[in-house]
Design a protein around this motif. Structure first.
Motif, PDB file in Angstrom:
ATOM      1  N   ILE A  91       1.288  -0.879   0.236  1.00 24.53           N
ATOM      2  CA  ILE A  91       0.051   0.323  -0.659  1.00 24.53           C
ATOM      3  C   ILE A  91       1.067   1.375   0.197  1.00 24.53           C
ATOM      4  CG2 ILE A  91      -1.871   1.125   1.500  1.00 24.53           C
ATOM      5  CD1 ILE A  91      -2.789  -1.411   2.543  1.00 24.53           C
ATOM      6  N   ASP A  92       0.562   1.964  -0.876  1.00 24.40           N
ATOM      7  CA  ASP A  92       1.908   3.391  -1.109  1.00 24.40           C
ATOM      8  C   ASP A  92       0.627   4.691  -0.557  1.00 24.40           C
ATOM      9  OD1 ASP A  92       3.242   5.539  -1.991  1.00 24.40           O
ATOM     10  OD2 ASP A  92       3.200   4.453  -4.068  1.00 24.40           O
ATOM     11  N   MET A  93       1.017   4.756   0.832  1.00 18.43           N
ATOM     12  CA  MET A  93       0.392   5.522   0.996  1.00 18.43           C
ATOM     13  C   MET A  93       0.235   7.328   0.576  1.00 18.43           C
ATOM     14  SD  MET A  93      -1.590   4.291   2.983  1.00 18.43           S
ATOM     15  CE  MET A  93      -2.014   6.299   5.114  1.00 18.43           C
ATOM     16  N   HIS A  94       1.081   7.315  -0.273  1.00 17.06           N
ATOM     17  CA  HIS A  94       0.891   8.942  -0.637  1.00 17.06           C
ATOM     18  C   HIS A  94       2.110   9.132  -1.686  1.00 17.06           C
ATOM     19  CE1 HIS A  94       1.501  12.899  -1.133  1.00 17.06           C
ATOM     20  NE2 HIS A  94       2.683  13.249  -0.801  1.00 17.06           N
ATOM     21  N   MET A  95       1.245   9.466  -2.844  1.00 18.86           N
ATOM     22  CA  MET A  95       1.661   9.298  -4.105  1.00 18.86           C
ATOM     23  C   MET A  95       1.029  10.278  -5.377  1.00 18.86           C
ATOM     24  SD  MET A  95      -0.218   7.352  -6.255  1.00 18.86           S
ATOM     25  CE  MET A  95       0.613   7.312  -6.923  1.00 18.86           C
ATOM     26  N   CYS A 120      -3.087   5.574  -2.315  1.00 20.49           N
ATOM     27  CA  CYS A 120      -3.578   6.363  -2.365  1.00 20.49           C
ATOM     28  C   CYS A 120      -2.878   8.028  -3.041  1.00 20.49           C
ATOM     29  CB  CYS A 120      -3.200   6.783  -0.772  1.00 20.49           C
ATOM     30  SG  CYS A 120      -4.029   5.707   0.221  1.00 20.49           S
ATOM     31  N   TRP A 121      -3.896   8.094  -4.334  1.00 20.80           N
ATOM     32  CA  TRP A 121      -2.910   9.380  -5.293  1.00 20.80           C
ATOM     33  C   TRP A 121      -3.964  10.767  -4.815  1.00 20.80           C
ATOM     34  CZ3 TRP A 121      -5.134   9.167 -11.030  1.00 20.80           C
ATOM     35  CH2 TRP A 121      -4.691  10.133 -11.753  1.00 20.80           C
ATOM     36  N   ASP A 122      -2.631  11.777  -4.754  1.00 19.68           N
ATOM     37  CA  ASP A 122      -3.366  13.131  -4.631  1.00 19.68           C
ATOM     38  C   ASP A 122      -3.073  13.707  -5.963  1.00 19.68           C
ATOM     39  OD1 ASP A 122      -3.773  15.949  -4.257  1.00 19.68           O
ATOM     40  OD2 ASP A 122      -1.868  15.705  -3.239  1.00 19.68           O
ATOM     41  N   PRO A 123      -4.145  13.437  -7.084  1.00 19.66           N
ATOM     42  CA  PRO A 123      -3.968  14.569  -8.561  1.00 19.66           C
ATOM     43  C   PRO A 123      -3.876  15.680  -8.471  1.00 19.66           C
ATOM     44  CG  PRO A 123      -6.528  14.461  -7.878  1.00 19.66           C
ATOM     45  CD  PRO A 123      -5.777  13.050  -6.735  1.00 19.66           C
ATOM     46  N   HIS A 124      -3.380  16.118  -7.130  1.00 17.49           N
ATOM     47  CA  HIS A 124      -3.060  17.500  -7.245  1.00 17.49           C
ATOM     48  C   HIS A 124      -2.425  18.679  -8.216  1.00 17.49           C
ATOM     49  CE1 HIS A 124       0.368  17.826  -3.939  1.00 17.49           C
ATOM     50  NE2 HIS A 124       0.807  18.099  -5.548  1.00 17.49           N
ATOM     51  N   GLU A 125      -1.521  17.461  -9.382  1.00 19.05           N
ATOM     52  CA  GLU A 125      -0.859  18.150 -10.450  1.00 19.05           C
ATOM     53  C   GLU A 125      -1.818  17.990 -11.457  1.00 19.05           C
ATOM     54  OE1 GLU A 125       1.566  18.406  -9.383  1.00 19.05           O
ATOM     55  OE2 GLU A 125       2.819  16.573  -7.932  1.00 19.05           O
ATOM     56  N   VAL A 126      -3.104  17.544 -11.897  1.00 15.38           N
ATOM     57  CA  VAL A 126      -3.920  17.567 -13.233  1.00 15.38           C
ATOM     58  C   VAL A 126      -4.643  19.041 -12.012  1.00 15.38           C
ATOM     59  CG1 VAL A 126      -3.168  15.544 -14.041  1.00 15.38           C
ATOM     60  CG2 VAL A 126      -4.805  15.353 -12.026  1.00 15.38           C
ATOM     61  N   GLY A 127      -4.791  18.744 -10.874  1.00 15.01           N
ATOM     62  CA  GLY A 127      -5.848  19.556 -10.267  1.00 15.01           C
ATOM     63  C   GLY A 127      -5.444  20.789 -10.334  1.00 15.01           C
ATOM     64  N   ASN A 128      -4.423  21.163 -10.201  1.00 13.59           N
ATOM     65  CA  ASN A 128      -3.607  23.111 -11.023  1.00 13.59           C
ATOM     66  C   ASN A 128      -3.648  22.596 -12.111  1.00 13.59           C
ATOM     67  OD1 ASN A 128      -2.199  24.212  -8.363  1.00 13.59           O
ATOM     68  ND2 ASN A 128      -1.700  22.258  -7.739  1.00 13.59           N
ATOM     69  N   ASP A 146      -6.561  -3.383 -12.243  1.00 13.02           N
ATOM     70  CA  ASP A 146      -5.974  -4.051 -11.319  1.00 13.02           C
ATOM     71  C   ASP A 146      -5.440  -3.297 -10.402  1.00 13.02           C
ATOM     72  OD1 ASP A 146      -6.987  -6.064 -12.954  1.00 13.02           O
ATOM     73  OD2 ASP A 146      -5.144  -6.514 -14.008  1.00 13.02           O
ATOM     74  N   LEU A 147      -5.153  -2.277  -9.902  1.00 15.74           N
ATOM     75  CA  LEU A 147      -4.408  -1.133  -9.566  1.00 15.74           C
ATOM     76  C   LEU A 147      -5.645  -0.545  -8.104  1.00 15.74           C
ATOM     77  CD1 LEU A 147      -1.817  -0.184  -8.115  1.00 15.74           C
ATOM     78  CD2 LEU A 147      -2.187   1.529  -9.370  1.00 15.74           C
ATOM     79  N   ARG A 148      -6.166  -0.627  -7.267  1.00 14.75           N
ATOM     80  CA  ARG A 148      -7.399   0.181  -6.415  1.00 14.75           C
ATOM     81  C   ARG A 148      -5.936   1.999  -6.215  1.00 14.75           C
ATOM     82  NH1 ARG A 148      -6.928  -3.389  -2.722  1.00 14.75           N
ATOM     83  NH2 ARG A 148      -8.931  -4.233  -3.404  1.00 14.75           N
TER      84      ARG A 148
END
Length: 597
Positions: A91-95, A120-128, A146-148
């Motif tokens: 589990i990748d907790m922040h990426m 856990c994806w923070d899509p703030h790049e596309v959000g910005n 196949d990736l949650r």
């Protein structure tokens, strides 16, 4: 076409089916066969810290039984693991998927065979770049994989309001809207540290929306210590990944944060591991994350699995590293279905040769084998949409745009404001000489230009001067520039800077290197100026070529003066001065300073 049988579900309630549980109980009690039976393996038990011989029976997406080896042979499919280790999926907790420069489906092609089953994806790049529409696109693009992918709501668009402009401005109302979406699992890293501590209305509203929702509120506490760190935690923020030293991680663990120890700053890890091993026990609030991994490193070395290998190499016991990446993470997420190889849990499993080299043999996601020997077994999900093209809204640039003109006689000495160091920046000043109506830059002074590219302000270059960046012999331009992602150009010769900038204007964004007025390497990233949907190995090769070209013109001195520094040089929420599309801004005080003193 969308994968009709995705192995993962972002929510946990897909397991709460009475018929599925009936089947699992019957199989566990030997009244019915398993769908899949893994035999001859060694289970890595994250709860007890044991490794023990056991067989694992799977029914649909569930683990039905973990039992004594060789006691069952009734299954539709039996797989002999021949002594390999069975661990929970990582589990990748922040990426940020955007840091891979790949679309979500291409990213999944790479990391799932490496054993990562949840991010856990923070899509703030596309959000910005694209605001709420960008976040909606991110959620849609992550479905059917196949990736949650547990998406979080970007909290800092832009990261430092008033100091920079991005392609959108998402305040408390936008945060409340995103948190109402079932596919959003919390508030992504709160980066406006000054706003949090000053209790600005904007940040109060954003954090309050997160606390009211009952979802995660994640942080970015770079450089905070003492009273400021206590205040950041008191605001209701529960995690941090901005670890700068061993002392820093201990202070943040003591402050109650869940630490998402990241792998993107390797030079920090040896000291961190030493401090962790000096504690009475490794805290259950230690989790792991990748944060930012460039495409070549992701393909060649790996994401989470590479971080775990490095931590083990620095002295963290393998079971502790795996526990941080599995059970500890699941507990932070409130996901009782993840993090253990145990009955009733989700069958997200990674099969490893051993706990030394950690070579990944097989990967299961929700009970389906999705990768074997480093190769994904299912095709990529839906085709990427054509949306978010043409996001570099800047006209062609001229060399004159990168000249610091001064109306003064030749030989006049002028004091200018400079920014010292690539990271942990400081204000400095320098006396420069006027030659032919322009400032004459010494060999050790680098120019940085930031051009607003989103169409919300005039695309007029803001020019700043950098010290301690070495002596460059060419230019590098990028639209990957955390977090507002404006067009940013580094160089000395105006002709080089214009050539690199125009290459990106012509291909909808990416990265470019120029020397002697000619482009020597170009990496097109046409989706939001951040991503490509090309095959991962193709993206990795193109990025490696670009990075090699940058090595020939830039004067690197790792670990701080490195290629990675260019993409974060304008991050105005971090302490210290930065060049942004609005001027020379200080993330500590919120002030602007003019170039000429």
């Amino acid at each position: 076409m969308t994968n009709p049988n995705p192995a993962t579900d972002a929510r946990a309630d897909d397991l709460n089916d009475a018929g599925l549980r009936d089947r699992a109980v019957a199989a566990a009690c030997a009244r019915a066969p398993f769908d899949i039976l893994l035999t001859g393996g060694i289970v890595a038990d994250m709860a007890t810290g044991e490794t023990r011989a056991a067989d694992v029976g799977i029914v649909g997406p569930l683990i039905a039984s973990v039992h004594a080896p060789g006691t069952r042979d009734d299954a539709a499919r039996m797989i002999d693991l021949a002594g390999a280790v069975v661990a929970p999926g990582l589990i990748d907790m922040h990426m940020h998927i955007e840091s891979s420069m790949m679309t979500p489906r291409r990213y999944a092609e790479v990391v799932v065979p490496q054993g990562t089953t949840t991010v856990c994806w923070d899509p703030h790049e596309v959000g910005n770049v694209a605001g709420l529409d960008g976040v909606r696109w991110a959620i849609g693009a992550a479905r059917g994989l196949d990736l949650r992918v547990l998406a979080l709501a970007p909290s800092c668009v832009p990261s430092a309001p008033g100091l920079e402009r991005a392609g959108a401005d998402l305040g408390a109302d936008a945060m409340a809207e995103m948190l109402s979406w079932p596919d959003i699992h919390g508030v992504a890293e709160v980066m406006d540290m000054r706003g949090v501590l000053d209790r600005s209305p904007r940040m109060r509203g954003i954090i309050d929306a997160g606390l009211t929702s009952g979802k995660l509120v994640c942080g970015h506490a770079r450089g905070l210590s003492g009273a400021d760190l206590q205040g950041f935690a008191a605001a209701g923020i529960g995690s941090d990944h901005e670890i700068t030293s061993g002392a820093d991680i201990v202070e943040k663990l003591r402050a109650g944060f869940t630490v998402e120890l990241r792998g993107s700053h390797d030079y920090v890890l040896p000291g961190v591991v030493a401090e962790l091993m000096a504690l009475p026990r490794v805290p259950q609030t230690l989790t792991l994350c990748t944060d930012d991994v460039f495409p070549d490193d992701l393909v060649e070395k790996g994401g989470m699995i590479d971080l775990i290998r490095r931590l083990i190499g620095y002295g963290l016991p393998a079971m502790e590293a795996l526990r941080a990446a599995t059970l500890n993470a699941a507990m932070r997420l409130g996901r009782a279905d993840l993090g253990l190889v145990a009955p009733g849990r989700r069958a997200d499993l990674v099969v490893l040769d051993d706990l030394a080299a950690l070579k990944v043999r097989r990967v299961f996601a929700s009970g389906r084998e999705v990768a074997r020997d480093g190769v994904a077994l299912t095709a990529a999900a839906s085709e990427i949409s054509a949306g978010f093209r043409g996001t570099v809204r800047v006209p062609p640039m001229r060399p004159d745009d990168f000249i610091l003109r001064i109306d003064a006689p030749d030989g006049t000495e002028v004091e200018v404001q400079t920014i010292f160091r690539p990271r942990f920046t400081e204000w400095r000043s320098r006396v420069l000489t006027v030659r032919d109506g322009r400032l004459d830059l010494p060999p050790d002074v680098l120019m940085m230009a930031v051009v607003h590219r989103h169409g919300l302000a005039a695309p007029t270059p803001v020019l700043g001067l950098l010290e301690d960046w070495g002596s460059w012999t060419g230019a590098l331009a990028t639209t990957v520039a955390h977090d507002s992602h404006n067009l940013t150009v580094f160089g000395r010769a105006p002709s080089d800077m214009a050539a690199a900038a125009n290459a990106l204007i012509g291909c909808d964004g990416g990265m470019a290197v120029a020397r002697d007025g000619e482009v020597t390497a170009l990496l097109p990233l046409p989706v939001a100026g951040l991503l490509s949907d090309a095959a991962p190995k193709e993206i990795a090769r193109a990025f490696r070529t670009l990075r090699d070209a940058a090595d020939t013109v830039a004067d690197w001195a790792p670990p701080l003066r490195s290629f990675k520094a260019v993409v974060g040089a304008s991050l105005a929420c971090n302490p210290g001065p930065h060049v942004t599309d609005m001027g020379l801004a200080c993330g500590t005080t919120g002030e602007f300073r003019p170039l000429l003193r």
